[in-house]
Design a protein around this motif. Structure first.
Motif, PDB file in Angstrom:
ATOM      1  N   VAL A   1       1.102  66.025   1.935  1.00 51.40           N
ATOM      2  CA  VAL A   1       2.467  66.525   1.728  1.00 51.40           C
ATOM      3  C   VAL A   1       3.438  65.812   2.662  1.00 51.40           C
ATOM      4  CG1 VAL A   1       3.938  68.571   1.914  1.00 51.40           C
ATOM      5  CG2 VAL A   1       1.685  68.762   0.875  1.00 51.40           C
ATOM      6  N   LYS A   2       3.029  65.641   3.916  1.00 50.10           N
ATOM      7  CA  LYS A   2       3.879  64.919   4.872  1.00 50.10           C
ATOM      8  C   LYS A   2       4.130  63.491   4.421  1.00 50.10           C
ATOM      9  CE  LYS A   2       2.388  67.127   9.181  1.00 50.10           C
ATOM     10  NZ  LYS A   2       1.760  66.836  10.479  1.00 50.10           N
ATOM     11  N   SER A   3       3.094  62.829   3.913  1.00 45.48           N
ATOM     12  CA  SER A   3       3.257  61.429   3.498  1.00 45.48           C
ATOM     13  C   SER A   3       4.207  61.299   2.309  1.00 45.48           C
ATOM     14  CB  SER A   3       1.905  60.790   3.199  1.00 45.48           C
ATOM     15  OG  SER A   3       1.306  61.425   2.090  1.00 45.48           O
ATOM     16  N   VAL A   4       4.198  62.287   1.409  1.00 48.10           N
ATOM     17  CA  VAL A   4       5.153  62.264   0.288  1.00 48.10           C
ATOM     18  C   VAL A   4       6.577  62.367   0.817  1.00 48.10           C
ATOM     19  CG1 VAL A   4       5.971  63.576  -1.702  1.00 48.10           C
ATOM     20  CG2 VAL A   4       3.530  63.146  -1.424  1.00 48.10           C
ATOM     21  N   PHE A   5       6.806  63.275   1.750  1.00 43.84           N
ATOM     22  CA  PHE A   5       8.148  63.398   2.336  1.00 43.84           C
ATOM     23  C   PHE A   5       8.537  62.151   3.128  1.00 43.84           C
ATOM     24  CE2 PHE A   5       7.550  68.039   1.732  1.00 43.84           C
ATOM     25  CZ  PHE A   5       8.703  68.270   1.004  1.00 43.84           C
ATOM     26  N   ILE A   6       7.582  61.567   3.818  1.00 41.52           N
ATOM     27  CA  ILE A   6       7.866  60.356   4.599  1.00 41.52           C
ATOM     28  C   ILE A   6       8.274  59.209   3.681  1.00 41.52           C
ATOM     29  CG2 ILE A   6       6.750  58.567   5.995  1.00 41.52           C
ATOM     30  CD1 ILE A   6       5.233  60.852   7.406  1.00 41.52           C
ATOM     31  N   VAL A   7       7.557  59.046   2.577  1.00 38.35           N
ATOM     32  CA  VAL A   7       7.901  57.973   1.628  1.00 38.35           C
ATOM     33  C   VAL A   7       9.294  58.202   1.052  1.00 38.35           C
ATOM     34  CG1 VAL A   7       7.304  57.024  -0.634  1.00 38.35           C
ATOM     35  CG2 VAL A   7       5.538  57.336   1.086  1.00 38.35           C
ATOM     36  N   LEU A   8       9.611  59.437   0.682  1.00 42.23           N
ATOM     37  CA  LEU A   8      10.946  59.728   0.143  1.00 42.23           C
ATOM     38  C   LEU A   8      12.042  59.495   1.178  1.00 42.23           C
ATOM     39  CD1 LEU A   8      10.314  62.931  -1.988  1.00 42.23           C
ATOM     40  CD2 LEU A   8      10.845  60.631  -2.790  1.00 42.23           C
ATOM     41  N   ILE A   9      11.777  59.907   2.411  1.00 40.93           N
ATOM     42  CA  ILE A   9      12.787  59.741   3.466  1.00 40.93           C
ATOM     43  C   ILE A   9      13.048  58.272   3.749  1.00 40.93           C
ATOM     44  CG2 ILE A   9      13.184  60.093   5.937  1.00 40.93           C
ATOM     45  CD1 ILE A   9      11.830  62.834   5.584  1.00 40.93           C
ATOM     46  N   LEU A  10      12.032  57.430   3.660  1.00 41.00           N
ATOM     47  CA  LEU A  10      12.227  55.990   3.895  1.00 41.00           C
ATOM     48  C   LEU A  10      12.751  55.276   2.656  1.00 41.00           C
ATOM     49  CD1 LEU A  10       9.107  55.121   6.039  1.00 41.00           C
ATOM     50  CD2 LEU A  10      11.472  55.359   6.792  1.00 41.00           C
ATOM     51  N   LEU A  11      12.436  55.791   1.474  1.00 43.50           N
ATOM     52  CA  LEU A  11      12.837  55.121   0.235  1.00 43.50           C
ATOM     53  C   LEU A  11      14.313  55.322  -0.094  1.00 43.50           C
ATOM     54  CD1 LEU A  11      11.464  53.472  -2.008  1.00 43.50           C
ATOM     55  CD2 LEU A  11      11.254  55.593  -3.290  1.00 43.50           C
ATOM     56  N   VAL A  12      14.842  56.503   0.180  1.00 42.17           N
ATOM     57  CA  VAL A  12      16.234  56.804  -0.177  1.00 42.17           C
ATOM     58  C   VAL A  12      17.222  55.872   0.518  1.00 42.17           C
ATOM     59  CG1 VAL A  12      18.039  58.563   0.007  1.00 42.17           C
ATOM     60  CG2 VAL A  12      15.811  59.155  -0.922  1.00 42.17           C
ATOM     61  N   PRO A  13      17.172  55.690   1.846  1.00 43.42           N
ATOM     62  CA  PRO A  13      18.136  54.754   2.444  1.00 43.42           C
ATOM     63  C   PRO A  13      17.886  53.303   2.040  1.00 43.42           C
ATOM     64  CG  PRO A  13      16.802  55.772   4.160  1.00 43.42           C
ATOM     65  CD  PRO A  13      16.417  56.384   2.876  1.00 43.42           C
ATOM     66  N   MET A  14      16.623  52.965   1.781  1.00 46.37           N
ATOM     67  CA  MET A  14      16.322  51.593   1.369  1.00 46.37           C
ATOM     68  C   MET A  14      16.947  51.280   0.012  1.00 46.37           C
ATOM     69  SD  MET A  14      12.615  49.723   1.091  1.00 46.37           S
ATOM     70  CE  MET A  14      12.069  50.613   2.513  1.00 46.37           C
ATOM     71  N   VAL A  15      16.835  52.205  -0.926  1.00 49.22           N
ATOM     72  CA  VAL A  15      17.444  52.006  -2.247  1.00 49.22           C
ATOM     73  C   VAL A  15      18.960  52.021  -2.136  1.00 49.22           C
ATOM     74  CG1 VAL A  15      17.770  53.087  -4.505  1.00 49.22           C
ATOM     75  CG2 VAL A  15      15.491  52.864  -3.552  1.00 49.22           C
ATOM     76  N   TYR A  16      19.484  52.921  -1.335  1.00 45.96           N
ATOM     77  CA  TYR A  16      20.937  53.054  -1.176  1.00 45.96           C
ATOM     78  C   TYR A  16      21.574  51.783  -0.621  1.00 45.96           C
ATOM     79  CZ  TYR A  16      25.398  55.021   0.309  1.00 45.96           C
ATOM     80  OH  TYR A  16      26.733  55.262   0.495  1.00 45.96           O
ATOM     81  N   VAL A  17      20.897  51.118   0.287  1.00 52.21           N
ATOM     82  CA  VAL A  17      21.483  49.947   0.939  1.00 52.21           C
ATOM     83  C   VAL A  17      21.089  48.637   0.252  1.00 52.21           C
ATOM     84  CG1 VAL A  17      21.552  48.643   3.095  1.00 52.21           C
ATOM     85  CG2 VAL A  17      21.613  51.106   3.151  1.00 52.21           C
ATOM     86  N   MET A  18      19.878  48.537  -0.282  1.00 59.38           N
ATOM     87  CA  MET A  18      19.373  47.236  -0.721  1.00 59.38           C
ATOM     88  C   MET A  18      19.375  47.012  -2.226  1.00 59.38           C
ATOM     89  SD  MET A  18      16.340  46.975   2.081  1.00 59.38           S
ATOM     90  CE  MET A  18      15.566  45.582   1.357  1.00 59.38           C
ATOM     91  N   TYR A  19      19.346  48.030  -3.058  1.00 60.41           N
ATOM     92  CA  TYR A  19      19.256  47.855  -4.509  1.00 60.41           C
ATOM     93  C   TYR A  19      20.565  47.323  -5.074  1.00 60.41           C
ATOM     94  CZ  TYR A  19      18.635  48.896  -9.428  1.00 60.41           C
ATOM     95  OH  TYR A  19      18.561  48.804 -10.795  1.00 60.41           O
ATOM     96  N   ARG A  20      20.474  46.414  -6.029  1.00 60.26           N
ATOM     97  CA  ARG A  20      21.639  45.829  -6.694  1.00 60.26           C
ATOM     98  C   ARG A  20      21.741  46.395  -8.113  1.00 60.26           C
ATOM     99  NH1 ARG A  20      22.840  44.142  -1.859  1.00 60.26           N
ATOM    100  NH2 ARG A  20      21.963  42.210  -1.189  1.00 60.26           N
TER     101      ARG A  20
END
Length: 131
Positions: free
Chosen positions: A74-93
């Protein structure tokens, strides 16, 4: 005849006309002139988006109990989401043909467009003859 051309060139120069042969510089407003450090990210973006995400991830990792496998999943799912959201927000075109427009710029422009006053045009009524 050369005197006439000289006078004409002087007058055009005074009037700021006749500059077709000179270079015209145009810098679009969406040109990115910032220095990139890691993965197309500036130092400000790393500090603003990824340092808080990493601090939150570290906080989640320190939540006890540590020996429960289900809790770690459960922690790893939250960790992946927490790291993925800013990455998509800043890097996705989001716009495929424009590499200089990122998701955060796209969302900002969309929000500004939604706040603008809209102008609607009504079709004029058709006038009937004799009635």
């Amino acid at each position: 005849m050369s005197d006439v051309n000289d006078v004409k060139a002087s007058l055009l120069e005074l009037l700021n006309e006749g500059r077709e042969n000179r270079r015209k510089w145009f810098f679009p407003r969406n040109v990115d002139s910032r220095y990139k450090l890691i993965a197309n990210l500036t130092l400000g973006e790393i500090v603003k988006y990824f340092i808080p995400a990493l601090a939150l991830v570290a906080g989640i990792c320190f939540i006890p109990p540590y020996n429960s496998v289900i809790l770690w999943i459960v922690k790893s799912v939250f960790i992946v989401l927490i790291l993925l959201v800013p990455m998509v927000y800043v890097m996705y075109r989001p716009v495929k043909g424009r590499d200089n427009i990122r998701t955060k710029d796209f969302i900002k422009e969309y929000a500004m467009f939604q706040q603008k006053q809209k102008i609607y045009y009504k079709e004029p009524k058709k006038k009937t003859v004799g009635g």
